[in-house]
Design a protein around this motif. Structure first.
Motif, PDB file in Angstrom:
ATOM      1  N   CYS A 177      48.336 -17.272-100.742  1.00 43.82           N
ATOM      2  CA  CYS A 177      48.808 -16.588-101.243  1.00 43.82           C
ATOM      3  C   CYS A 177      48.936 -15.514-101.260  1.00 43.82           C
ATOM      4  O   CYS A 177      49.670 -14.568-102.720  1.00 43.82           O
ATOM      5  CB  CYS A 177      48.078 -17.025-102.798  1.00 43.82           C
ATOM      6  SG  CYS A 177      48.362 -19.343-103.246  1.00 43.82           S
ATOM      7  N   GLY A 178      48.746 -15.033-100.513  1.00 42.21           N
ATOM      8  CA  GLY A 178      48.736 -13.080-100.033  1.00 42.21           C
ATOM      9  C   GLY A 178      47.365 -12.701-100.188  1.00 42.21           C
ATOM     10  O   GLY A 178      46.455 -13.189-100.320  1.00 42.21           O
ATOM     11  N   ASN A 179      47.809 -11.740-100.115  1.00 42.21           N
ATOM     12  CA  ASN A 179      46.659 -10.298 -99.348  1.00 42.21           C
ATOM     13  C   ASN A 179      46.389  -9.473-101.151  1.00 42.21           C
ATOM     14  O   ASN A 179      47.746  -9.853-101.801  1.00 42.21           O
ATOM     15  CB  ASN A 179      46.706  -9.474 -98.572  1.00 42.21           C
ATOM     16  CG  ASN A 179      46.364 -10.567 -97.236  1.00 42.21           C
ATOM     17  OD1 ASN A 179      46.373 -10.905 -96.609  1.00 42.21           O
ATOM     18  ND2 ASN A 179      45.674  -9.816 -96.111  1.00 42.21           N
ATOM     19  N   ALA A 180      45.829  -8.940-101.263  1.00 44.44           N
ATOM     20  CA  ALA A 180      45.875  -7.894-102.068  1.00 44.44           C
ATOM     21  C   ALA A 180      46.253  -6.924-101.783  1.00 44.44           C
ATOM     22  O   ALA A 180      47.139  -6.317-101.079  1.00 44.44           O
ATOM     23  CB  ALA A 180      44.078  -6.970-102.115  1.00 44.44           C
ATOM     24  N   ASN A 181      47.747  -6.664-103.054  1.00 49.58           N
ATOM     25  CA  ASN A 181      48.615  -6.534-103.363  1.00 49.58           C
ATOM     26  C   ASN A 181      47.800  -4.498-103.251  1.00 49.58           C
ATOM     27  O   ASN A 181      47.820  -4.323-104.161  1.00 49.58           O
ATOM     28  CB  ASN A 181      49.226  -6.546-104.403  1.00 49.58           C
ATOM     29  CG  ASN A 181      50.588  -6.016-104.378  1.00 49.58           C
ATOM     30  OD1 ASN A 181      50.848  -4.965-103.405  1.00 49.58           O
ATOM     31  ND2 ASN A 181      51.600  -7.012-105.494  1.00 49.58           N
ATOM     32  N   LEU A 182      48.516  -4.008-102.345  1.00 49.47           N
ATOM     33  CA  LEU A 182      48.363  -2.531-102.472  1.00 49.47           C
ATOM     34  C   LEU A 182      49.038  -1.811-103.212  1.00 49.47           C
ATOM     35  O   LEU A 182      48.719  -0.799-103.949  1.00 49.47           O
ATOM     36  CB  LEU A 182      48.786  -1.868-100.792  1.00 49.47           C
ATOM     37  CG  LEU A 182      47.170  -1.956-100.522  1.00 49.47           C
ATOM     38  CD1 LEU A 182      47.839  -1.396 -98.841  1.00 49.47           C
ATOM     39  CD2 LEU A 182      46.002  -1.634-100.594  1.00 49.47           C
ATOM     40  N   CYS A 183      50.395  -1.842-103.817  1.00 46.98           N
ATOM     41  CA  CYS A 183      51.259  -1.790-105.003  1.00 46.98           C
ATOM     42  C   CYS A 183      50.784  -1.568-105.861  1.00 46.98           C
ATOM     43  O   CYS A 183      50.819  -1.102-107.153  1.00 46.98           O
ATOM     44  CB  CYS A 183      52.093  -1.612-104.786  1.00 46.98           C
ATOM     45  SG  CYS A 183      53.251  -2.721-103.220  1.00 46.98           S
ATOM     46  N   SER A 184      49.610  -2.874-106.120  1.00 45.98           N
ATOM     47  CA  SER A 184      48.912  -3.322-107.562  1.00 45.98           C
ATOM     48  C   SER A 184      47.982  -2.137-107.564  1.00 45.98           C
ATOM     49  O   SER A 184      47.266  -1.529-108.541  1.00 45.98           O
ATOM     50  CB  SER A 184      48.634  -4.055-108.293  1.00 45.98           C
ATOM     51  OG  SER A 184      49.649  -4.865-108.939  1.00 45.98           O
ATOM     52  N   VAL A 185      46.647  -2.355-106.608  1.00 50.87           N
ATOM     53  CA  VAL A 185      45.722  -1.794-106.216  1.00 50.87           C
ATOM     54  C   VAL A 185      45.946  -0.466-106.030  1.00 50.87           C
ATOM     55  O   VAL A 185      44.637   0.211-107.012  1.00 50.87           O
ATOM     56  CB  VAL A 185      44.843  -2.294-104.783  1.00 50.87           C
ATOM     57  CG1 VAL A 185      43.702  -1.241-104.601  1.00 50.87           C
ATOM     58  CG2 VAL A 185      44.903  -3.872-104.848  1.00 50.87           C
ATOM     59  N   ILE A 186      46.437   0.337-105.402  1.00 49.68           N
ATOM     60  CA  ILE A 186      46.367   1.937-105.119  1.00 49.68           C
ATOM     61  C   ILE A 186      46.575   2.370-107.016  1.00 49.68           C
ATOM     62  O   ILE A 186      45.764   3.430-107.357  1.00 49.68           O
ATOM     63  CB  ILE A 186      47.301   2.250-104.549  1.00 49.68           C
ATOM     64  CG1 ILE A 186      47.184   1.683-102.987  1.00 49.68           C
ATOM     65  CG2 ILE A 186      47.670   3.742-104.730  1.00 49.68           C
ATOM     66  CD1 ILE A 186      48.294   2.327-101.715  1.00 49.68           C
ATOM     67  N   PRO A 187      47.468   2.147-107.614  1.00 49.24           N
ATOM     68  CA  PRO A 187      48.179   3.020-108.770  1.00 49.24           C
ATOM     69  C   PRO A 187      46.682   2.581-110.002  1.00 49.24           C
ATOM     70  O   PRO A 187      46.226   3.686-110.817  1.00 49.24           O
ATOM     71  CB  PRO A 187      49.001   2.327-109.801  1.00 49.24           C
ATOM     72  CG  PRO A 187      49.366   0.992-108.696  1.00 49.24           C
ATOM     73  CD  PRO A 187      49.640   1.612-107.327  1.00 49.24           C
ATOM     74  N   ASN A 188      46.079   1.465-109.873  1.00 46.89           N
ATOM     75  CA  ASN A 188      45.052   0.868-110.481  1.00 46.89           C
ATOM     76  C   ASN A 188      43.613   2.152-110.340  1.00 46.89           C
ATOM     77  O   ASN A 188      43.443   2.202-111.104  1.00 46.89           O
ATOM     78  CB  ASN A 188      44.603  -0.560-110.399  1.00 46.89           C
ATOM     79  CG  ASN A 188      45.726  -1.615-111.079  1.00 46.89           C
ATOM     80  OD1 ASN A 188      45.841  -1.438-112.200  1.00 46.89           O
ATOM     81  ND2 ASN A 188      45.519  -2.479-110.880  1.00 46.89           N
ATOM     82  N   LEU A 189      43.298   1.844-109.111  1.00 50.60           N
ATOM     83  CA  LEU A 189      42.606   2.614-109.045  1.00 50.60           C
ATOM     84  C   LEU A 189      42.647   4.652-109.023  1.00 50.60           C
ATOM     85  O   LEU A 189      41.607   4.747-109.502  1.00 50.60           O
ATOM     86  CB  LEU A 189      41.963   2.961-106.839  1.00 50.60           C
ATOM     87  CG  LEU A 189      41.729   1.165-106.911  1.00 50.60           C
ATOM     88  CD1 LEU A 189      41.543   1.153-104.473  1.00 50.60           C
ATOM     89  CD2 LEU A 189      39.940   1.239-107.296  1.00 50.60           C
ATOM     90  N   GLN A 190      43.805   4.310-108.441  1.00 51.11           N
ATOM     91  CA  GLN A 190      44.060   6.558-108.862  1.00 51.11           C
ATOM     92  C   GLN A 190      44.159   6.491-110.668  1.00 51.11           C
ATOM     93  O   GLN A 190      43.718   7.604-111.037  1.00 51.11           O
ATOM     94  CB  GLN A 190      45.147   6.671-108.073  1.00 51.11           C
ATOM     95  CG  GLN A 190      45.324   8.039-108.050  1.00 51.11           C
ATOM     96  CD  GLN A 190      46.164   8.232-106.337  1.00 51.11           C
ATOM     97  OE1 GLN A 190      45.745   8.034-105.327  1.00 51.11           O
ATOM     98  NE2 GLN A 190      46.899   9.893-106.273  1.00 51.11           N
ATOM     99  N   LEU A 191      44.870   5.920-110.712  1.00 52.92           N
ATOM    100  CA  LEU A 191      45.342   6.461-112.127  1.00 52.92           C
ATOM    101  C   LEU A 191      44.429   5.414-113.215  1.00 52.92           C
ATOM    102  O   LEU A 191      44.769   5.572-114.893  1.00 52.92           O
ATOM    103  CB  LEU A 191      46.552   5.973-112.391  1.00 52.92           C
ATOM    104  CG  LEU A 191      48.201   6.014-111.817  1.00 52.92           C
ATOM    105  CD1 LEU A 191      49.256   5.141-111.970  1.00 52.92           C
ATOM    106  CD2 LEU A 191      48.355   7.705-111.763  1.00 52.92           C
ATOM    107  N   LYS A 192      43.690   4.836-113.265  1.00 58.72           N
ATOM    108  CA  LYS A 192      43.229   4.038-114.000  1.00 58.72           C
ATOM    109  C   LYS A 192      41.232   3.834-113.841  1.00 58.72           C
ATOM    110  O   LYS A 192      40.601   4.825-114.797  1.00 58.72           O
ATOM    111  CB  LYS A 192      43.462   2.191-114.212  1.00 58.72           C
ATOM    112  CG  LYS A 192      44.675   2.010-114.324  1.00 58.72           C
ATOM    113  CD  LYS A 192      44.870   2.267-115.997  1.00 58.72           C
ATOM    114  CE  LYS A 192      46.667   1.409-116.170  1.00 58.72           C
ATOM    115  NZ  LYS A 192      47.177   1.790-117.285  1.00 58.72           N
TER     116      LYS A 192
END
Length: 539
Positions: free
Chosen positions: A240-255
């Protein structure tokens, strides 16, 4: 505690284990350059010596002068052997990589079942391997495989694995949710407990998405004290895949206020995500958070009316922060606000109070009832709006076409199309062959038009999709055809619908050429009577 997060990208290694993903050495080098441009801190390139592609990658990547640390992957030494004689460890050193990711077992069940050795020997394998790579001058990231499952089964042993890697000098201790079955609250609790047993070590997190929790588990780990994130672009990876950096990065940085990438680099996230998907030849889900084409798309008329006043009404961030953009979709749910917004987006001055505005809305709803879909066919939509606004001059009109398809024994099918169109009052008749009827029509139409409109020579059909709309009608079913066309500067999509796939294809094909000619140079603007093509404009 520091708010800086180390981004470790494993698209080129773990990501390629996903079904349907295969990258050549050239592909991997292209993606590595894009990842470096984005500003990730580590790029895991693969397993040195395991195959010719990875051998070539590690050899050529040294010449690119990337800022990110290139990382080689491997496992601990074999049981009952010496680290300095282990071929796998030797290849990591010979790869020229600045860092090594070393995977070791942290679940006692795996030690006994997979390695078939003792718990003590596994600890020795970890210590010897980490120490050997450190002595060779490499930065070492220790990935504790199945760490969370191991901790839940035997916490003392899982912690001892981490302690042993730390004693050997590992720079990072990464906890892996290899089976992807751990819950976010478990991740937070286990990392909090681990931190009390380990001091002065840097922790990382590597999660899989088998429960759709890879991103959530990664965020939970960071909040518990981890400072390195391992993941892939677009969430590629095994099962089912790995942690999606395209979601992880903005969540960490913007949220959550963590520091992952420079602000200007974060604005390239959507571009890099789409680039990776193109190179990997995998379609990006349109609804992928942050970077998907529908992530900031609005369809309902009430929503569109609100975002025109203030985008914060239905958008959680400004799309531009991650390099995306707001889109207004036009469909049978469309209201006046949708059409006006879409016209503005296209640079068309459109009076919302005019009768043409209402007529276009009604026409779109009627066409969508027939099976047309304009959400993925902006070019056909723009032609409709411009026609309603009196801004389309028909440079050619359709008269007829005929197709012959021949199949003989021992030979492939040959298609030949005969097309008659009218340009400036003159009927022109052209024939062309193709590898299928649609390709033959495309070739015949192009053959005539390019002679009169040279700008079309740079245009080509890049994608062709057919969808059956009424499956119950079997071979008599209505079909929808979407065609994507490109030139050196742009791409656009058009739509056609009919019970006949050839007619539907012709509609979409003609609209594609009509749209390309909207930007034709003045000397190409041949004015002819406004006679609609036999496609959607006559419905």
């Amino acid at each position: 505690m520091s708010k800086a997060i180390s981004i470790f990208d494993t698209t080129l290694r773990d990501g390629t284990q996903g079904e349907g993903i295969s990258l050549s050495a050239d592909d991997k080098l292209k993606i590595a350059q894009k990842l470096d441009y984005l500003g990730v801190h580590y790029i895991e390139g693969g397993i040195p010596g395991s195959n010719s592609k990875d051998i070539e990658f590690f050899k050529r990547v040294q010449t690119l002068g990337l800022s990110a640390k290139i990382t080689a992957f491997g496992s601990t030494r074999r049981k009952d052997s010496a680290a300095h004689t282990d071929a796998n460890l030797q290849r990591i050193i010979e790869s020229g990589a600045a860092a090594a990711t070393l995977v070791g077992k942290s679940w006692d069940f795996h030690v006994h079942t997979a390695l078939q050795t003792s718990l003590e020997e596994n600890l020795a394998m970890i210590y010897d391997s980490v120490a050997f790579l450190k002595q060779s001058g490499l930065e070492v990231i220790f990935d504790a495989e199945h760490f969370f499952d191991g901790y839940k089964h035997n916490p003392e042993y899982a912690v001892s694995v981490m302690q042993k890697a730390a004693e050997a000098g590992a720079d990072w201790l990464v906890m892996c949710d290899t089976n992807g079955g751990t819950m976010p609250h478990e991740v937070h609790g286990i990392i909090t407990a681990l931190s009390s047993n380990l001091t002065n070590v840097q922790l990382g997190i590597h999660t899989h998405n088998d429960c759709e929790l890879a991103v959530a588990n990664t965020l939970s780990a960071i909040q518990a004290g981890a400072r390195q994130v391992q993941g892939t672009m677009n969430g590629y990876g095994e099962r089912c895949g790995n942690a999606n950096l395209c979601s992880v990065i903005p969540n960490l940085q913007l949220k959550l206020g963590f520091e992952c990438l420079e602000e200007k680099a974060l604005a390239q996230l959507s571009n890099v995500a789409r680039y990776v998907s193109e190179v990997a030849n995998v379609n990006m889900p349109v609804n992928q958070p942050y970077v998907g084409s529908a992530a900031f798309a609005h369809k309902g008329g009430i929503h569109v009316s609100a975002i025109l006043r203030d985008s914060r009404t239905y958008e959680h961030i400004q799309p531009e922060l991650v390099g995306n953009k707001q889109r207004v979709l036009v469909s049978d749910l469309a209201g006046q606000s949708n059409i006006v917004s879409k016209a503005q987006e296209m640079g068309i001055d459109f009076d919302a109070t005019s009768p043409p505005a209402r007529e276009v809305i009604d026409k779109i709803k009627n066409l969508e009832h027939q099976g047309y879909q304009f959400e993925g066919a902006d070019a056909s939509l723009e032609l409709l709006i411009r026609e309603a606004n009196g801004q389309v001059r028909e440079l050619f009109t359709f008269e007829s076409f005929k197709i012959l398809v021949e199949k003989t024994a021992g030979r492939s099918v040959v298609s030949e199309a005969f097309v008659k169109i009218n340009i400036a009052g003159t009927s022109l008749y052209t024939a062309a062959e193709g590898n299928g009827p649609v390709n033959a029509l495309d070739n015949a139409l192009r053959k005539t038009l390019v002679q009169h409109f040279p700008s079309l020579k740079d245009m080509h059909l890049s994608d062709y999709k057919v969808r059956v709309l009424d499956e119950k009608d079997a071979t008599a079913a209505k079909v929808r055809v979407l065609i994507e066309s490109k030139n050196y500067e742009d791409s656009w999509s058009t739509v056609g619908v009919s019970e006949n796939v050839i007619e539907a294809s012709w509609e979409a094909l003609v609209d594609s050429f009509r749209y390309a000619l909207l930007e034709a140079s003045p000397d190409e603007q041949i004015l002819t009577p406004s006679i609609a093509n036999p496609g959607l404009h006559n419905h």
